[in-house]
Design an enzyme around this catalytic site. Structure first.
Site, PDB file in Angstrom:
ATOM      1  CG  ASP A  76      62.324  59.473 -22.444  1.00  0.00           C
ATOM      2  OD1 ASP A  76      61.117  59.734 -22.542  1.00  0.00           O
ATOM      3  OD2 ASP A  76      63.131  60.201 -21.844  1.00  0.00           O
TER       4      ASP A  76
ATOM      5  NE  ARG B 105      51.334  58.977 -20.545  1.00  0.00           N
ATOM      6  CZ  ARG B 105      51.999  59.750 -19.677  1.00  0.00           C
ATOM      7  NH1 ARG B 105      52.258  59.286 -18.475  1.00  0.00           N
ATOM      8  NH2 ARG B 105      52.362  60.959 -20.012  1.00  0.00           N
TER       9      ARG B 105
ATOM     10  NE  ARG C  12      56.507  62.107 -25.175  1.00  0.00           N
ATOM     11  CZ  ARG C  12      56.511  62.545 -23.926  1.00  0.00           C
ATOM     12  NH1 ARG C  12      55.400  62.733 -23.279  1.00  0.00           N
ATOM     13  NH2 ARG C  12      57.656  62.755 -23.330  1.00  0.00           N
TER      14      ARG C  12
END
Ligand code: CP3
Length: 344
Positions: free
Chosen positions: A75, A30, A26
């Site tokens: 994903d 975000r 990741r």
């Protein structure tokens, strides 16, 4: 276009490197303002299905963090959508499957999947990202492992106890194995498609498999993970990752992969001793450490490097993904300090 001697790929092959290569699960996402800016324009699934934008997200962390590999932005659940189960990502709540698989009939009703036409957008993202990266750092492709994919299909979303999955596994063993075999077949095609498009290594995410006992792993999961890992195009390193896997690592090694991903619940040094020198390891800083002051991050990163003790075949990573609340400058500091502390 080859960078076969990049430190990340050398470490996958357990060759000596000038410093310990780093990438982070990741690393795009975000916690990065430039990711949030793109997400303001696209919902998550649309972003994954827009190769130009998804390739841009793949590249965002490379310069900013100085990491030694890029991971495709996509994903693990994208391959479930063509099965016709109604995949959605709801804001704040994560993935949701509208029509979960709860019976043998549900398994039989899953739609046939033509991988190249249904997830061709992922392969296009790989081509674009690889081209834009040129020789800078290798590109990692990825997929979900059959167990973790099956758990989303059966539970319908995130789960803590995986009760529906465990019930299905035992109550409907034939349907379970049929489902796992289908997911393994799709996953092989999905990863091979990414490799054909330019991915130079792949990671198989079995994120939630740590919920199982070793004997259940052996009976219900291992043959299917092995089917994936043994059927992949040769010459492209595979990383086999899960969390909560302290009791499963030997079996995961048996299932396959050139590199085993370790989470932070194990000590890297003794765990690698136990697994043997014939496998590379990736890990294993607790991602929560990145919320602490930089001096603490340094202490924890040094302990991991000491555990690896300069054995060839260590890739520095987190035990799981970067948390959304993580300060970007702490992530950059981590990458720099690992490079500096491990340089020979
Ligand atoms: O930088 C990278 O690592 C590449 C991109 C990547 C994403 N998902 C993007 C993403 C990767 C490798 C994944 C894998 C993935 N997806 C896993 C395995 C790894 C893990 O974390 O265990 C799993 C279980 C999923 C399923 C998934 N996707 C969940 C549970 C969620 C919601 C949780 C969350 O963090 O919101 C997602 C959404 C998702 N996938 C986001 C990103 C950046 C956040 C979506 C957003 O922008 O709102």
């Amino acid at each position: 276009m080859t960078n076969a001697d990049a430190p990340f790929l050398r470490a996958c092959r357990r060759e000596q490197t000038a410093f310990t290569p780093v990438w982070l699960m990741r690393q795009a996402g975000r916690y990065l303002p430039e990711y949030r800016a793109l997400r303001a324009r696209y919902d998550f699934l649309t972003l994954c299905k827009t190769p130009e934008a998804a390739a841009e997200v793949t590249l965002q962390p490379i310069e900013r963090l100085g990491v030694d590999a890029a991971i495709l932005f996509a994903d693990i659940l994208l391959v479930l959508e063509p099965l016709g189960v109604g995949l959605e990502f709801t804001r704040g709540e994560g993935p949701h499957i509208a029509r979960p698989v709860r019976s043998a009939d549900d398994v039989a009703r899953l739609a046939p999947v033509d991988v190249p036409s249904s997830v061709g957008f992922v392969f296009e993202t790989v081509r674009r990202a690889r081209k834009a990266l040129a020789e800078r750092v290798p590109l990692i492709g990825f997929a979900g492992a059959p167990f973790t994919l099956a758990s989303y299909l059966i539970e319908g979303g995130a789960s803590r106890e995986f009760l529906l999955t465990k019930r299905f596994m035992r109550a409907e063993p034939a349907a379970w194995h049929a489902l796992m075999a289908r997911l393994a077949g799709i996953t092989v095609e999905y990863l091979d498609g990414q490799i054909d498009a330019g991915a130079q290594a792949v990671q198989l995410f079995d994120s939630w498999v740590g919920t199982l006992s070793p004997s259940d792993y052996r009976e219900f999961v291992l043959p299917h993970s092995r089917a994936v890992l043994s059927r992949l195009a040769p010459g492209v390193p595979a990383i086999h990752f899960g969390t909560g896997t302290a009791a499963l690592l030997e079996l995961m090694k048996e299932a396959g992969g050139d590199v085993l991903g370790l989470d932070w619940r194990v000590n890297l040094g003794p765990t690698w001793d136990r697994l043997g020198a014939d496998v590379a390891v990736q890990g294993n800083l607790d991602p929560a450490v990145l919320l602490a002051p930089v001096a603490e991050i340094r202490r924890a990163a040094r302990a991991i490097l000491e555990g690896a003790a300069r054995r060839p075949g260590h890739i520095f990573n987190l035990g799981h993904g970067v948390h959304q609340e993580t300060p970007v400058d702490h992530v950059r500091a981590l990458v720099d300090m690992v490079h500096e502390m491990s340089a020979r």
